[in-house]
Motif scaffolding. Structure first.
Motif, short mmCIF file in Angstrom:
data_model
loop_
_atom_site.label_atom_id
_atom_site.label_comp_id
_atom_site.label_asym_id
_atom_site.label_seq_id
_atom_site.Cartn_x
_atom_site.Cartn_y
_atom_site.Cartn_z
N PRO A 75 0.65 -1.20 -0.09
CA PRO A 75 0.10 0.09 -0.02
C PRO A 75 0.85 1.23 -0.11
O PRO A 75 2.11 1.20 0.33
CB PRO A 75 -0.81 -0.08 1.37
CG PRO A 75 0.11 -1.07 2.16
CD PRO A 75 0.67 -2.06 1.39
N ASP A 76 0.12 2.30 -0.89
CA ASP A 76 0.81 3.65 -0.42
C ASP A 76 2.17 3.62 -1.07
O ASP A 76 3.24 4.37 -0.75
CB ASP A 76 1.13 4.07 0.96
CG ASP A 76 -0.33 4.28 1.61
OD1 ASP A 76 -1.34 4.73 1.03
OD2 ASP A 76 -0.31 3.93 2.85
N GLY A 77 2.40 2.87 -2.25
CA GLY A 77 3.70 2.90 -2.84
C GLY A 77 4.63 2.18 -2.48
O GLY A 77 5.81 1.85 -2.89
N ALA A 78 4.57 1.31 -1.28
CA ALA A 78 5.65 0.83 -0.63
C ALA A 78 5.76 -0.63 -1.76
O ALA A 78 5.04 -1.07 -2.23
CB ALA A 78 5.19 0.32 0.76
N PRO B 277 -3.24 -2.70 -4.01
CA PRO B 277 -2.40 -2.93 -2.86
C PRO B 277 -3.10 -2.37 -1.53
O PRO B 277 -3.05 -2.95 -0.37
CB PRO B 277 -1.22 -2.31 -3.05
CG PRO B 277 -0.97 -2.20 -4.43
CD PRO B 277 -2.32 -2.21 -4.99
N GLU B 278 -3.80 -1.33 -1.58
CA GLU B 278 -4.65 -0.94 -0.57
C GLU B 278 -5.69 -1.66 -0.11
O GLU B 278 -6.11 -1.74 1.01
CB GLU B 278 -5.04 0.69 -0.81
CG GLU B 278 -3.78 1.89 -0.89
CD GLU B 278 -3.01 1.51 -2.35
OE1 GLU B 278 -1.84 2.05 -2.12
OE2 GLU B 278 -3.56 1.02 -3.08
N THR B 279 -6.29 -2.29 -1.22
CA THR B 279 -7.63 -2.96 -0.89
C THR B 279 -7.02 -4.32 -0.35
O THR B 279 -7.51 -4.77 0.94
CB THR B 279 -8.14 -3.51 -2.09
OG1 THR B 279 -8.57 -2.32 -2.72
CG2 THR B 279 -9.43 -4.30 -2.05
N ALA B 280 -5.90 -4.72 -0.77
CA ALA B 280 -5.38 -6.30 -0.29
C ALA B 280 -5.04 -5.62 1.15
O ALA B 280 -5.11 -6.59 2.19
CB ALA B 280 -4.34 -6.73 -1.04
N GLY C 19 -5.56 -9.49 10.99
CA GLY C 19 -4.42 -9.23 11.92
C GLY C 19 -3.78 -7.77 11.69
O GLY C 19 -3.48 -7.56 10.69
N ASN C 20 -3.69 -6.96 12.75
CA ASN C 20 -3.40 -5.51 12.68
C ASN C 20 -2.13 -5.52 11.97
O ASN C 20 -1.76 -4.50 11.23
CB ASN C 20 -3.53 -4.83 13.98
CG ASN C 20 -4.52 -4.66 14.54
OD1 ASN C 20 -5.54 -4.52 13.78
ND2 ASN C 20 -4.88 -4.69 15.70
N ASP C 21 -1.03 -6.46 12.18
CA ASP C 21 0.30 -6.34 11.54
C ASP C 21 0.41 -7.42 10.39
O ASP C 21 1.42 -7.49 9.94
CB ASP C 21 1.13 -6.66 12.82
CG ASP C 21 0.83 -8.22 13.46
OD1 ASP C 21 0.18 -9.01 13.09
OD2 ASP C 21 1.75 -8.37 14.16
N PHE C 22 -0.47 -7.64 9.61
CA PHE C 22 -0.49 -8.57 8.64
C PHE C 22 -0.02 -7.80 7.46
O PHE C 22 -0.51 -6.62 7.26
CB PHE C 22 -1.81 -9.27 8.32
CG PHE C 22 -2.30 -10.45 9.05
CD1 PHE C 22 -1.58 -10.85 10.37
CD2 PHE C 22 -3.17 -11.32 8.74
CE1 PHE C 22 -1.87 -11.96 11.00
CE2 PHE C 22 -3.53 -12.56 9.40
CZ PHE C 22 -2.92 -12.81 10.54
N LEU C 23 1.21 -8.18 6.81
CA LEU C 23 1.41 -7.66 5.65
C LEU C 23 0.63 -8.12 4.39
O LEU C 23 0.14 -9.29 4.54
CB LEU C 23 2.79 -8.09 5.28
CG LEU C 23 4.01 -7.57 6.03
CD1 LEU C 23 5.36 -7.98 5.63
CD2 LEU C 23 4.10 -5.80 5.90
N ALA C 24 0.48 -7.29 3.41
CA ALA C 24 -0.46 -7.59 2.26
C ALA C 24 0.31 -7.04 1.06
O ALA C 24 0.99 -6.13 0.98
CB ALA C 24 -1.65 -7.32 2.32
#
Length: 220
Positions: free
Chosen positions: A68-71, A133-136, A144-149
Motif C-alpha cells: 500500500p501507498d507505493g511501498a 495494494p490498498e484493498t489487499a 491481523g493488525n500487523d499482517f502484511l499484504a
C-alpha cells in the motif's frame, strides 16, 4: 463477499490462455515439492501436527511486490523473521477469510514476543485486476493488525507463487465473470529467506501455533 466480476471479453480470454501455460509449469514444481516433503517431515522435527518440512530448504528468489501507498514488499521485508505466506483474493467467498481468520488466531500466542521473534503473515492477492495494494492491505488487517499484504501484475506474481510451490488461475464463470482458483496451503519461510515447510488444510490455529513454535525452536 461476491466472488464474481465482469471481464474484458477476448482480452481476458487471451490472458487466460497465457496464464494456463504458465500454470502447467508451476503445477509440475508444486507436485514435485509435495512428493518430496512427507518422507522427511517427521524425522527432522518431532511433534509436528500437519506441517510438512522440505528435505532441503529452498532459497526463495528475490521478488518485489506492490504494497500500500507505493511501498514495496519483497525479500527485505521478510528477512530476519519467520514468515507465513498465503495467496488468495479479497472477493474470495470462503477459503480466504477462513484461512486468514485462522492465522489471526494462530499468531496470538506470539503477541508478547519482540517483533523480530513473532511469525509474520504475508497475504498476497493474486487478483490484481480487482485488488489494489490498498484493498489487499485493508482486507488482511481486518484479520491481523500487523499482517502484511501485497499484490502485483501477473508477470511478477507467477514466478513468486511458483517459487513457493503455489498455483492460481482465473476461471471463467457464467455471464462473462471469473473467479480465482488458488492453492489453499501456507508456505513457511525462515529468517534466511528459505522455503522450509508447507502447512496444508485442514488448518487448525492451535496446531499451526504449536508447529510454528517447534519450527522456530529447531531453526528448521
Amino acid at each position: 463477499m461476491n466472488n464474481r466480476t465482469r471481464t474484458g471479453g477476448s482480452a481476458k480470454l487471451s490472458f487466460l490462455a497465457i496464464l494456463a501455460a504458465a500454470l502447467a509449469a508451476g503445477l509440475g514444481l508444486w507436485l514435485s515439492q509435495r512428493t518430496l516433503a512427507p518422507d522427511a517431515a517427521t524425522p527432522r522435527i518431532e511433534g509436528l501436527q500437519g506441517t510438512l518440512v522440505y528435505p532441503q530448504p529452498r532459497p526463495v528468489p528475490a521478488f518485489a511486490l506492490d504494497g500500500p501507498d507505493g511501498a514495496k514488499v519483497g525479500s527485505e521485508q521478510l528477512a530476519g523473521r519467520w514468515n507465513i505466506v498465503f495467496v488468495g483474493f479479497t472477493h474470495c467467498p470462503d477459503i480466504c477469510p477462513t484461512t486468514l481468520s485462522t492465522l489471526g488466531q494462530a499468531t496470538k500466542p506470539f503477541a508478547d514476543r519482540a517483533p523480530a521473534e513473532r511469525p509474520q503473515v504475508l497475504f498476497v492477492s493474486v487478483d490484481p485486476e480487482r485488488d489494489s495494494p490498498e484493498t489487499a492491505a485493508e482486507y488482511a488487517r481486518f484479520f491481523g493488525n500487523d499482517f502484511l499484504a501485497a499484490t502485483a501484475d501477473h508477470e511478477r506474481l507467477l514466478p513468486f507463487t511458483r517459487s513457493l510451490g503455489m498455483v492460481y488461475m482465473q476461471t471463467p464463470v457464467e455471464g462473462g465473470d471469473y473467479t480465482v482458483d488458488h492453492s489453499s496451503s501456507l508456505a513457511v519461510i525462515d529468517p534466511e529467506g528459505r522455503l522450509v515447510a508447507v502447512m496444508r488444510p485442514p488448518l487448525d490455529p492451535q496446531k499451526i501455533a504449536a508447529d510454528l513454535a517447534l519450527l522456530m525452536q529447531a531453526g528448521a
